[in-house]
Design a protein around this motif. Sequence first.
Motif, mmCIF file in Angstrom:
data_model
loop_
_atom_site.group_PDB
_atom_site.id
_atom_site.type_symbol
_atom_site.label_atom_id
_atom_site.label_comp_id
_atom_site.label_asym_id
_atom_site.label_seq_id
_atom_site.Cartn_x
_atom_site.Cartn_y
_atom_site.Cartn_z
ATOM 1 N N ARG A 99 -49.464 49.384 5.962
ATOM 2 C CA ARG A 99 -50.081 48.676 4.748
ATOM 3 C C ARG A 99 -48.950 48.370 3.660
ATOM 4 N N ASP A 100 -48.122 49.239 3.362
ATOM 5 C CA ASP A 100 -47.015 49.287 2.454
ATOM 6 C C ASP A 100 -46.016 48.145 2.920
ATOM 7 N N GLU A 101 -45.742 47.955 4.108
ATOM 8 C CA GLU A 101 -44.981 46.682 4.620
ATOM 9 C C GLU A 101 -45.665 45.656 4.343
ATOM 10 N N VAL A 102 -46.739 45.506 4.781
ATOM 11 C CA VAL A 102 -47.563 44.125 4.443
ATOM 12 C C VAL A 102 -47.433 43.934 3.002
ATOM 13 N N THR A 103 -47.974 44.690 2.286
ATOM 14 C CA THR A 103 -47.983 44.643 0.689
ATOM 15 C C THR A 103 -46.683 44.043 0.200
ATOM 16 N N ALA A 104 -45.523 44.726 0.729
ATOM 17 C CA ALA A 104 -44.042 44.480 0.296
ATOM 18 C C ALA A 104 -43.914 42.970 0.673
ATOM 19 N N ALA A 105 -44.297 42.446 1.953
ATOM 20 C CA ALA A 105 -43.849 41.178 2.286
ATOM 21 C C ALA A 105 -44.746 40.152 1.729
ATOM 22 N N ALA A 106 -45.838 40.403 1.204
ATOM 23 C CA ALA A 106 -46.921 39.721 0.353
ATOM 24 C C ALA A 106 -46.364 39.552 -1.047
ATOM 25 N N LEU A 107 -45.840 40.573 -1.483
ATOM 26 C CA LEU A 107 -45.040 40.557 -2.776
ATOM 27 C C LEU A 107 -43.939 39.591 -2.703
ATOM 28 N N GLN A 108 -43.092 39.741 -1.916
ATOM 29 C CA GLN A 108 -41.916 38.775 -1.622
ATOM 30 C C GLN A 108 -42.202 37.461 -1.601
ATOM 31 N N VAL A 116 -42.813 32.118 -4.108
ATOM 32 C CA VAL A 116 -43.911 30.965 -4.500
ATOM 33 C C VAL A 116 -43.787 30.731 -6.017
ATOM 34 N N ALA A 117 -44.037 31.802 -6.769
ATOM 35 C CA ALA A 117 -44.151 31.754 -8.048
ATOM 36 C C ALA A 117 -42.862 31.543 -8.872
ATOM 37 N N GLY A 118 -41.742 31.857 -8.372
ATOM 38 C CA GLY A 118 -40.454 31.678 -8.766
ATOM 39 C C GLY A 118 -40.076 32.632 -9.824
ATOM 40 N N THR A 119 -40.579 33.781 -9.680
ATOM 41 C CA THR A 119 -40.376 34.796 -10.702
ATOM 42 C C THR A 119 -40.726 36.098 -9.829
ATOM 43 N N THR A 120 -39.863 37.414 -10.442
ATOM 44 C CA THR A 120 -39.859 38.786 -9.783
ATOM 45 C C THR A 120 -40.866 39.642 -10.569
ATOM 46 N N LYS A 121 -41.073 39.065 -11.809
ATOM 47 C CA LYS A 121 -42.239 39.753 -12.579
ATOM 48 C C LYS A 121 -42.876 38.829 -13.496
ATOM 49 N N PRO A 122 -44.178 38.633 -13.283
ATOM 50 C CA PRO A 122 -45.099 37.589 -14.076
ATOM 51 C C PRO A 122 -45.260 38.100 -15.662
ATOM 52 N N SER A 123 -45.564 36.929 -16.176
ATOM 53 C CA SER A 123 -45.710 37.491 -17.650
ATOM 54 C C SER A 123 -47.009 38.131 -17.774
ATOM 55 N N GLN A 124 -47.186 38.678 -19.097
ATOM 56 C CA GLN A 124 -48.319 39.166 -19.091
ATOM 57 C C GLN A 124 -49.632 38.400 -18.956
#
Length: 89
Positions: free
Chosen positions: A17-26, A31-39
């Motif tokens: 599950r951690d590997e799947v979540t890490a891939a989804a996060l990447q 797509v969002a063009g950012t590593t950390k979203p704004s608040q």
Amino acid sequence: MCRNIRPLNNFEPPATRDEVTAAALQYVRKVAGTTKPSQANEAVFYAAVKEIAHITEHLLDDLVTTAPPKNREVEAEKARARARVRYGA
């Protein structure tokens, strides 16, 4: 495709599950063009990660193959060998 997203199908042991979540996060980061979203976007950003991880788990569960499962250590060594050739050692 994002270079950090690795194939998760047909491995022994199966993707965690951690590997799947890490891939989804990447994927969402790309797509969002950012590593950390704004608040202001944090809730929708992490909701997207959760949904994509969920759908990816279903995809991996439903995929069918006749190929034998790949060994994670063997595949990792192949990747290291390719990196040595590409970047020099």
